[in-house]
Motif scaffolding. Sequence first.
Motif, short mmCIF file in Angstrom:
data_model
loop_
_atom_site.label_atom_id
_atom_site.label_comp_id
_atom_site.label_asym_id
_atom_site.label_seq_id
_atom_site.Cartn_x
_atom_site.Cartn_y
_atom_site.Cartn_z
N MET A 1 16.54 41.84 36.10
CA MET A 1 17.71 41.13 35.56
C MET A 1 17.16 40.20 34.38
O MET A 1 16.29 39.40 34.65
N SER A 2 17.83 39.99 33.34
CA SER A 2 17.47 39.07 32.36
C SER A 2 17.43 37.68 32.54
O SER A 2 18.41 37.12 33.30
N LYS A 3 16.48 37.03 32.28
CA LYS A 3 16.51 35.43 32.43
C LYS A 3 16.55 34.50 30.96
O LYS A 3 16.72 33.33 31.05
N VAL A 4 15.97 35.29 30.06
CA VAL A 4 15.87 34.85 28.69
C VAL A 4 16.42 35.45 27.61
O VAL A 4 16.51 36.67 27.62
N GLY A 5 17.23 35.08 27.01
CA GLY A 5 17.96 35.38 25.87
C GLY A 5 17.73 34.73 24.50
O GLY A 5 17.69 33.55 24.45
N VAL A 6 17.65 35.55 23.62
CA VAL A 6 17.41 35.11 22.03
C VAL A 6 18.85 35.77 21.17
O VAL A 6 18.89 36.64 21.09
N VAL A 7 19.19 34.43 20.36
CA VAL A 7 20.15 35.29 19.27
C VAL A 7 19.27 34.73 18.02
O VAL A 7 18.84 33.62 17.43
N VAL A 8 19.26 35.95 17.28
CA VAL A 8 18.66 36.09 15.74
C VAL A 8 19.97 35.42 14.89
O VAL A 8 20.69 36.33 14.60
N GLY A 9 20.00 34.34 14.30
CA GLY A 9 20.85 33.96 13.32
C GLY A 9 21.53 32.91 13.90
O GLY A 9 22.18 32.72 14.98
N GLY A 10 21.58 31.69 12.96
CA GLY A 10 22.02 30.48 13.43
C GLY A 10 23.32 30.17 12.77
O GLY A 10 23.65 28.89 12.45
N GLY A 11 24.12 31.10 12.42
CA GLY A 11 25.30 30.75 11.70
C GLY A 11 26.43 30.61 12.94
O GLY A 11 26.41 30.60 13.93
N LEU A 26 21.41 32.37 31.06
CA LEU A 26 20.15 32.62 30.55
C LEU A 26 19.57 31.44 30.06
O LEU A 26 20.36 30.49 29.28
N ASP A 27 18.41 31.32 29.98
CA ASP A 27 17.53 30.50 29.32
C ASP A 27 17.73 30.81 27.77
O ASP A 27 17.12 31.78 27.25
N THR A 28 18.53 30.20 26.94
CA THR A 28 18.93 30.65 25.74
C THR A 28 18.21 29.99 24.43
O THR A 28 17.88 28.74 24.32
N HIS A 29 17.87 30.75 23.43
CA HIS A 29 16.92 30.40 22.25
C HIS A 29 17.77 30.79 21.12
O HIS A 29 18.29 32.06 21.00
N VAL A 30 18.04 30.04 20.05
CA VAL A 30 18.49 30.62 18.85
C VAL A 30 17.27 30.56 17.72
O VAL A 30 16.49 29.70 17.44
N VAL A 31 16.93 31.64 17.02
CA VAL A 31 16.34 31.75 15.92
C VAL A 31 16.73 31.92 14.58
O VAL A 31 17.75 32.98 14.51
N GLU A 32 16.30 31.06 13.72
CA GLU A 32 16.93 31.06 12.35
C GLU A 32 16.05 31.08 11.31
O GLU A 32 15.19 30.34 11.30
N PHE A 33 16.17 31.74 10.42
CA PHE A 33 15.17 32.00 9.20
C PHE A 33 15.39 30.91 8.37
O PHE A 33 14.24 30.33 7.88
N ALA A 34 16.29 30.19 8.17
CA ALA A 34 16.66 29.10 7.20
C ALA A 34 16.06 27.98 7.82
O ALA A 34 15.81 27.88 8.99
N PRO A 35 16.00 26.69 6.91
CA PRO A 35 15.54 25.53 7.58
C PRO A 35 16.65 24.81 8.80
O PRO A 35 16.03 23.75 9.07
N GLN A 36 17.60 25.48 8.49
CA GLN A 36 18.55 24.52 9.49
C GLN A 36 19.85 25.48 9.80
O GLN A 36 19.79 26.69 9.48
N LEU A 37 20.73 24.90 10.92
CA LEU A 37 21.61 25.68 11.50
C LEU A 37 22.89 25.83 10.37
O LEU A 37 22.82 24.74 9.79
N MET A 38 23.50 26.91 10.32
CA MET A 38 24.93 26.84 9.52
C MET A 38 24.64 26.31 8.15
O MET A 38 25.23 25.64 7.69
#
Length: 281
Positions: A1-11, A26-38
């Motif tokens: 069962m998944s406990k940690v989830g990552v979203v690639v992209g902060g748009g 889930l323990d959720t993370h957002v990974v963004e290439f840019a210096p900021q979200l959106m």
Amino acid sequence: MSKVGVVVGGGLLGLEAANALKQAGLDTHVVEFAPQLMAVQLDQAGGTVLKDKIEDLGVTVHTQKATQTIEAGDTCRYKMVFADGTALETDMILFSAGIRPSDQLGRKSALTLGERGGIVIDNHCLTSDPNIYAVGECALWDNKIFGLVAPGYTMARTAVSHLTGGDAEFAGADMSTKLKLMGVEVGSIGDAHERTEGALSYTYLNQPEGVYKKLVVDSEQKYILGAVLVGDTSDYDTLLQYALNNIELPEHPESLILPSSDAAPALGADALPDTRLYARA
């Protein structure tokens, strides 16, 4: 069962996806290439306030992270290794890294395409073949791909007008938006990044409440060019009407984003301590 989830992209879509993972427990993370979200809709200060508010809700945000490899994890299913040498372990990875125009048909038909994809169209939504129109996310106008449905509708109306002898032209689309991301109010209007020559801005930041507002005006401070709202979008509709209808601004444009000062108490002499100091002229 998944406990940690990552979203690639902060748009927009990435943050909505992160909300879904968080709601799923889930323990959720957002990974963004840019210096900021959106980064498209918000300036740097607005992105910082949004990041703080989202992290307060329990989602960890990682900015300026470029994923190099995805390997088998030690404590989770996968390990994401970033270009800076750091790593993040996760059981699930969801990619929301922007749109790519589906232009295969245009390529097969030898239509002119953009350098990074998309079928090139003119102001009538005509392609390089005068008998073929293109609308929606496959169409590249002024080197831009519009990833929202409203511009697609406008393109379709333009193409129909041209087919029926009308004179309508596509001149771009208003990308202003107001929404709630994980319960956080966010609004963006027009030139949020002050890219117009001579643009000036007024800003308001209430860090304890997590509210940031920015008003971008022309060099003569007569018209709104753009705006950013994070944490409070109550002024959005008014600002949008000023921008869309080219309404002249009031004498003090900052009054459109500043809170009412009625609650500010006057400080009289009786409120000062006995050890008060006086300034002499």
